[in-house]
Design a protein around this motif. Structure first.
Motif, PDB file in Angstrom:
ATOM      1  N   GLY A 269       0.804  -1.218   0.000  1.00  0.00           N
ATOM      2  CA  GLY A 269       0.000   0.000   0.000  1.00  0.00           C
ATOM      3  C   GLY A 269       0.832   1.261   0.000  1.00  0.00           C
ATOM      4  N   ALA A 270       2.147   1.135   0.144  1.00  0.00           N
ATOM      5  CA  ALA A 270       3.028   2.305   0.215  1.00  0.00           C
ATOM      6  C   ALA A 270       4.350   1.934  -0.446  1.00  0.00           C
ATOM      7  CB  ALA A 270       3.257   2.720   1.664  1.00  0.00           C
ATOM      8  N   PRO A 271       4.494   2.268  -1.725  1.00  0.00           N
ATOM      9  CA  PRO A 271       5.642   1.773  -2.503  1.00  0.00           C
ATOM     10  C   PRO A 271       7.011   2.247  -2.017  1.00  0.00           C
ATOM     11  CG  PRO A 271       4.326   3.322  -3.794  1.00  0.00           C
ATOM     12  CD  PRO A 271       3.569   3.057  -2.530  1.00  0.00           C
ATOM     13  N   ASP A 272       7.051   3.203  -1.102  1.00  0.00           N
ATOM     14  CA  ASP A 272       8.358   3.658  -0.604  1.00  0.00           C
ATOM     15  C   ASP A 272       8.670   3.069   0.769  1.00  0.00           C
ATOM     16  OD1 ASP A 272       6.377   5.048   0.762  1.00  0.00           O
ATOM     17  OD2 ASP A 272       7.582   6.879   0.930  1.00  0.00           O
ATOM     18  N   ARG A 273       7.902   2.090   1.204  1.00  0.00           N
ATOM     19  CA  ARG A 273       8.130   1.531   2.540  1.00  0.00           C
ATOM     20  C   ARG A 273       8.467   0.051   2.492  1.00  0.00           C
ATOM     21  NH1 ARG A 273       4.203   4.373   6.878  1.00  0.00           N
ATOM     22  NH2 ARG A 273       4.059   6.347   5.763  1.00  0.00           N
ATOM     23  N   SER A 274       9.425  -0.322   3.326  1.00  0.00           N
ATOM     24  CA  SER A 274       9.779  -1.727   3.507  1.00  0.00           C
ATOM     25  C   SER A 274       9.999  -1.973   4.991  1.00  0.00           C
ATOM     26  CB  SER A 274      11.068  -2.068   2.750  1.00  0.00           C
ATOM     27  OG  SER A 274      10.861  -2.029   1.371  1.00  0.00           O
ATOM     28  N   TYR A 275      10.010  -3.236   5.328  1.00  0.00           N
ATOM     29  CA  TYR A 275      10.223  -3.615   6.729  1.00  0.00           C
ATOM     30  C   TYR A 275      11.175  -4.791   6.774  1.00  0.00           C
ATOM     31  CZ  TYR A 275       5.947  -0.939   6.904  1.00  0.00           C
ATOM     32  OH  TYR A 275       5.019   0.065   6.734  1.00  0.00           O
ATOM     33  N   LEU A 276      11.881  -4.889   7.868  1.00  0.00           N
ATOM     34  CA  LEU A 276      12.888  -5.933   8.002  1.00  0.00           C
ATOM     35  C   LEU A 276      12.882  -6.409   9.457  1.00  0.00           C
ATOM     36  CD1 LEU A 276      16.520  -5.213   6.787  1.00  0.00           C
ATOM     37  CD2 LEU A 276      16.049  -6.427   8.884  1.00  0.00           C
ATOM     38  N   VAL A 277      12.839  -7.719   9.634  1.00  0.00           N
ATOM     39  CA  VAL A 277      12.860  -8.283  10.984  1.00  0.00           C
ATOM     40  C   VAL A 277      13.869  -9.415  11.023  1.00  0.00           C
ATOM     41  CG1 VAL A 277      11.552  -9.489  12.777  1.00  0.00           C
ATOM     42  CG2 VAL A 277      10.435  -7.729  11.425  1.00  0.00           C
TER      43      VAL A 277
ATOM     44  N   ARG B  83      20.573  -1.462 -12.345  1.00  0.00           N
ATOM     45  CA  ARG B  83      19.785  -0.340 -11.821  1.00  0.00           C
ATOM     46  C   ARG B  83      18.450  -0.795 -11.196  1.00  0.00           C
ATOM     47  NH1 ARG B  83      19.934   1.068 -17.743  1.00  0.00           N
ATOM     48  NH2 ARG B  83      18.401  -0.303 -18.628  1.00  0.00           N
ATOM     49  N   GLY B  84      18.154  -0.202 -10.072  1.00  0.00           N
ATOM     50  CA  GLY B  84      16.887  -0.478  -9.409  1.00  0.00           C
ATOM     51  C   GLY B  84      16.932  -1.652  -8.442  1.00  0.00           C
ATOM     52  N   GLY B  85      17.904  -2.526  -8.611  1.00  0.00           N
ATOM     53  CA  GLY B  85      17.970  -3.717  -7.756  1.00  0.00           C
ATOM     54  C   GLY B  85      18.504  -3.446  -6.368  1.00  0.00           C
ATOM     55  N   VAL B  86      19.177  -2.288  -6.224  1.00  0.00           N
ATOM     56  CA  VAL B  86      19.695  -1.890  -4.921  1.00  0.00           C
ATOM     57  C   VAL B  86      19.147  -0.492  -4.616  1.00  0.00           C
ATOM     58  CG1 VAL B  86      21.793  -1.189  -3.660  1.00  0.00           C
ATOM     59  CG2 VAL B  86      21.802  -3.276  -5.047  1.00  0.00           C
ATOM     60  N   SER B  87      18.702  -0.282  -3.389  1.00  0.00           N
ATOM     61  CA  SER B  87      18.167   1.033  -3.024  1.00  0.00           C
ATOM     62  C   SER B  87      18.748   1.481  -1.694  1.00  0.00           C
ATOM     63  CB  SER B  87      16.640   0.976  -2.891  1.00  0.00           C
ATOM     64  OG  SER B  87      16.046   0.642  -4.120  1.00  0.00           O
ATOM     65  N   LEU B  88      18.798   2.786  -1.532  1.00  0.00           N
ATOM     66  CA  LEU B  88      19.226   3.339  -0.245  1.00  0.00           C
ATOM     67  C   LEU B  88      18.033   3.275   0.708  1.00  0.00           C
ATOM     68  CD1 LEU B  88      21.293   4.791   1.535  1.00  0.00           C
ATOM     69  CD2 LEU B  88      20.425   6.948   0.630  1.00  0.00           C
TER      70      LEU B  88
ATOM     71  N   MET C  53      25.926  -2.354  -5.285  1.00  0.00           N
ATOM     72  CA  MET C  53      26.079  -3.523  -4.432  1.00  0.00           C
ATOM     73  C   MET C  53      25.322  -3.351  -3.129  1.00  0.00           C
ATOM     74  SD  MET C  53      29.597  -5.157  -2.921  1.00  0.00           S
ATOM     75  CE  MET C  53      30.277  -5.891  -4.395  1.00  0.00           C
ATOM     76  N   CYS C  54      24.662  -4.413  -2.727  1.00  0.00           N
ATOM     77  CA  CYS C  54      23.981  -4.433  -1.431  1.00  0.00           C
ATOM     78  C   CYS C  54      25.039  -4.459  -0.331  1.00  0.00           C
ATOM     79  CB  CYS C  54      23.092  -5.667  -1.354  1.00  0.00           C
ATOM     80  SG  CYS C  54      22.402  -5.965   0.286  1.00  0.00           S
ATOM     81  N   SER C  55      24.891  -3.588   0.662  1.00  0.00           N
ATOM     82  CA  SER C  55      25.906  -3.523   1.726  1.00  0.00           C
ATOM     83  C   SER C  55      25.749  -4.654   2.742  1.00  0.00           C
ATOM     84  CB  SER C  55      25.834  -2.169   2.440  1.00  0.00           C
ATOM     85  OG  SER C  55      24.610  -2.070   3.153  1.00  0.00           O
ATOM     86  N   LEU C  56      24.668  -5.416   2.644  1.00  0.00           N
ATOM     87  CA  LEU C  56      24.475  -6.544   3.569  1.00  0.00           C
ATOM     88  C   LEU C  56      25.036  -7.829   2.977  1.00  0.00           C
ATOM     89  CD1 LEU C  56      20.809  -5.875   4.762  1.00  0.00           C
ATOM     90  CD2 LEU C  56      22.933  -5.080   5.782  1.00  0.00           C
ATOM     91  N   CYS C  57      24.504  -8.227   1.807  1.00  0.00           N
ATOM     92  CA  CYS C  57      24.885  -9.537   1.246  1.00  0.00           C
ATOM     93  C   CYS C  57      25.925  -9.420   0.142  1.00  0.00           C
ATOM     94  CB  CYS C  57      23.649 -10.267   0.737  1.00  0.00           C
ATOM     95  SG  CYS C  57      22.875  -9.499  -0.706  1.00  0.00           S
TER      96      CYS C  57
ATOM     97  N   ALA D  44      21.401   2.682   4.472  1.00  0.00           N
ATOM     98  CA  ALA D  44      22.345   1.703   3.923  1.00  0.00           C
ATOM     99  C   ALA D  44      21.788   1.209   2.598  1.00  0.00           C
ATOM    100  CB  ALA D  44      22.534   0.536   4.886  1.00  0.00           C
ATOM    101  N   TYR D  45      22.687   0.894   1.680  1.00  0.00           N
ATOM    102  CA  TYR D  45      22.249   0.331   0.410  1.00  0.00           C
ATOM    103  C   TYR D  45      21.939  -1.148   0.607  1.00  0.00           C
ATOM    104  CZ  TYR D  45      23.421   4.575  -2.013  1.00  0.00           C
ATOM    105  OH  TYR D  45      23.418   5.879  -2.435  1.00  0.00           O
ATOM    106  N   MET D  46      20.752  -1.541   0.178  1.00  0.00           N
ATOM    107  CA  MET D  46      20.315  -2.931   0.345  1.00  0.00           C
ATOM    108  C   MET D  46      19.622  -3.401  -0.926  1.00  0.00           C
ATOM    109  SD  MET D  46      18.526  -2.822   4.092  1.00  0.00           S
ATOM    110  CE  MET D  46      19.296  -1.911   5.448  1.00  0.00           C
ATOM    111  N   CYS D  47      19.552  -4.729  -1.085  1.00  0.00           N
ATOM    112  CA  CYS D  47      18.753  -5.293  -2.168  1.00  0.00           C
ATOM    113  C   CYS D  47      17.340  -4.720  -2.026  1.00  0.00           C
ATOM    114  CB  CYS D  47      18.684  -6.814  -2.062  1.00  0.00           C
ATOM    115  SG  CYS D  47      20.282  -7.647  -2.260  1.00  0.00           S
ATOM    116  N   THR D  48      16.797  -4.154  -3.108  1.00  0.00           N
ATOM    117  CA  THR D  48      15.492  -3.506  -3.025  1.00  0.00           C
ATOM    118  C   THR D  48      14.407  -4.476  -2.550  1.00  0.00           C
ATOM    119  OG1 THR D  48      16.151  -2.038  -4.814  1.00  0.00           O
ATOM    120  CG2 THR D  48      13.805  -2.143  -4.336  1.00  0.00           C
TER     121      THR D  48
END
Ligand SMILES: [Zn+2]
Length: 164
Positions: free
Chosen positions: A47-55, A93-98, A83-87, A116-120
């Protein structure tokens, strides 16, 4: 990681209010996820394309820790390979986001955030296990074992969470 319930997840968020944690979107298929293959669970809010969550289950704290993230979906051509800073998976382009997280507590209320830059798609766990292949079709050849790569990814993730 071991499986989490919706209640575990809602109770894990460190950087949003109780009300926000109660309302935010949690995947409905938690019972069907292959938790053994996940180092953390990440998802986008439909419902909110600019939001993600991580647990993730923090082994060093003995409890799940969740963060709410915001990101600017990349425009085509805006980001080249990154590059994803985690994995450490590289994507076109587009596969990694801040991803930015409002900091917990008073710092967050003052508007401070960390990024941090992460896999989108936040599917780092699946890229590490070759369960998902980036659009480029490859990951950098690694000399580390899968276990070592997972440990490194979790180390990177904990480092980010500590800043939140
Ligand atoms: Zn990643």
């Amino acid at each position: 990681m071991k499986s989490l319930t919706e209640q575990d997840i809602r109770g894990s968020f460190v950087n949003c209010s109780k009300g926000e944690a109660k309302r935010l979107f949690v995947p409905r298929d938690l019972g069907e996820l292959a938790w053994d293959d996940l180092d953390f669970l990440g998802w986008r809010d439909p419902g909110a394309p600019d939001r993600s969550y991580l647990v993730t289950e923090r082994a060093d704290q003995g409890r799940p820790v969740g963060v709410a993230l915001r990101f600017q979906p990349a425009r085509r051509g805006f980001l080249h390979r990154s590059m994803c800073s985690l994995c450490l998976t590289t994507h076109p382009r587009g596969g990694v986001s801040l991803m930015t997280a409002r900091r917990a507590g008073a710092a967050g209320r003052e508007g401070n955030s960390v990024g941090a830059y992460m896999c989108t798609d936040l599917a780092c766990s699946l890229y590490l296990r070759d369960r998902k292949v980036p659009d480029s079709g490859m990951r950098i050849e690694e000399s580390l074992t899968l276990e070592e790569q997972i440990a490194r990814t979790l180390g990177n993730l904990y480092g980010f969470l500590d800043k939140v």
